[in-house]
Design an enzyme around this catalytic site. Structure first.
Site, PDB file in Angstrom:
ATOM      1  CG  ASP A 112     -29.600   7.293  14.413  1.00 23.20           C
ATOM      2  OD1 ASP A 112     -29.373   7.001  15.604  1.00 23.20           O
ATOM      3  OD2 ASP A 112     -28.961   8.152  13.782  1.00 23.20           O
ATOM      4  CE  LYS A 118     -26.771   6.918  16.917  1.00 18.49           C
ATOM      5  NZ  LYS A 118     -27.354   8.278  16.869  1.00 18.49           N
ATOM      6  CD  GLU A 152     -30.039  12.529  17.999  1.00 20.18           C
ATOM      7  OE1 GLU A 152     -30.461  13.668  18.290  1.00 20.18           O
ATOM      8  OE2 GLU A 152     -29.576  12.234  16.882  1.00 20.18           O
ATOM      9  CD  GLU A 163     -22.851  14.129  16.807  1.00 25.06           C
ATOM     10  OE1 GLU A 163     -23.711  13.224  16.935  1.00 25.06           O
ATOM     11  OE2 GLU A 163     -22.781  14.854  15.800  1.00 25.06           O
ATOM     12  CG  ASP A 172     -31.028  10.815  12.683  1.00 22.69           C
ATOM     13  OD1 ASP A 172     -29.790  10.922  12.797  1.00 22.69           O
ATOM     14  OD2 ASP A 172     -31.832  11.299  13.509  1.00 22.69           O
ATOM     15  CB  SER A 173     -26.129  11.284   9.321  1.00 21.00           C
ATOM     16  OG  SER A 173     -25.868   9.906   9.227  1.00 21.00           O
TER      17      SER A 173
END
Ligand code: KIV
Length: 264
Positions: free
Chosen positions: A84, A112, A114, A181, A45-46
């Site tokens: 993501d 993925k 978070e 991260e 999602d960057s």
């Protein structure tokens, strides 16, 4: 050419062979990375920051990630493709199931998410429904407003112990891969040694089971600032294919990340 799978990634950890991962968002880069031998491609999602020019990842939607996943899947033959799940797309288990199914249908082989213990029910529910899951701990960019910025995590002992417990809990819930991260190298080493599954680091030192970088940072072409933990391979090699080959070689030989890319 053997396809990379969750089993081959696990075997790489067991053989102490480092995993080289990059983000990608389209078919051309995905094909180029795949041909050079990148093991894992993440549709991060960057994309909100590097493609859309936002200050953070919070505005990204599941349909945007699904669109880019379809593009990346079209270019990837060997690499393992992870998508993501964006901010709030997994706030409840049933919401997560719906959104994960869009990403898997778009071509992802894993999703993925978070976060730590609050995700255990969602993770085990996804795994029971045959959706492979990658965890993401440490600096979790979707929590940027809670964390007060993009900051190194796990620097004090209690935070570090909490992160290790969360990683173990996620593994027990069924994740098959973990992204870690922006944490001190010693903590990343501890997590990688404690878990049976592969741990892929970004700003987490050299002792994880693999490395991932945002492709725009690795090529030095990001509109955003260049994080300390990244390296501009294009400046060094002057060629995109050579940059990717050099990144892979340095990850596999433990030359990247160096001390200058690492947090103590
Ligand atoms: O969104 C992303 O690109 C990521 C990587 C930084 C791991 O999550």
């Amino acid at each position: 050419m053997k396809k990379v799978t969750v089993s081959s990634l696990l075997a790489m950890k067991q053989k102490n062979e480092k995993i080289a991962a990059l983000t990608a968002y389209d078919a051309s880069f995905s094909k180029l990375f795949d041909e050079q031998g990148v093991d894992v491609i993440l549709i991060g999602d960057s994309l909100g920051m590097v493609l859309q020019g936002a200050d953070d990842t919070l505005s990204v939607t599941t349909s945007e990630v699904a669109y880019h996943t379809k593009c990346v899947r079209a270019g990837a033959e060997r690499a393992f493709v992870i998508a993501d799940m964006p901010f709030m797309s997994y706030s409840e288990p049933s919401i997560a199931y719906n959104n994960a199914s869009s990403l898997i249908r778009a071509g992802a082989s894993m999703v993925k998410l978070e976060g730590g213990e609050w995700l255990l029910e969602t993770i085990s529910g996804l795994v029971e429904r045959s959706v492979p899951v990658c965890g993401h701990l440490g600096l979790t960019p979707q929590s940027v407003n809670v964390l007060g910025g993009f900051k190194v995590q796990g620097r004090d002992q209690s935070q570090a112990d909490q992160l290790v417990s969360a990683a173990i809990a996620l593994e027990n819930a069924g994740i098959q891969l973990l992204v870690l991260e922006c944490v001190p190298a010693q903590l990343a080493k501890r997590v990688s040694q404690q878990l049976n599954i592969p741990v892929i680091g970004i700003g987490a030192g050299v002792d994880t089971d693999g490395q991932i970088l945002v492709m725009h940072d690795m090529l030095g072409i990001s509109a955003n600032y260049m994080p300390k933990f990244s390296k501009n391979y294009l400046q060094e090699t002057g060629d995109i294919r050579k940059s990717v080959a050099s990144y892979i070689e340095e990850v596999k030989s433990l030359s990247f990340p160096g001390k200058e890319h690492t947090f103590e």
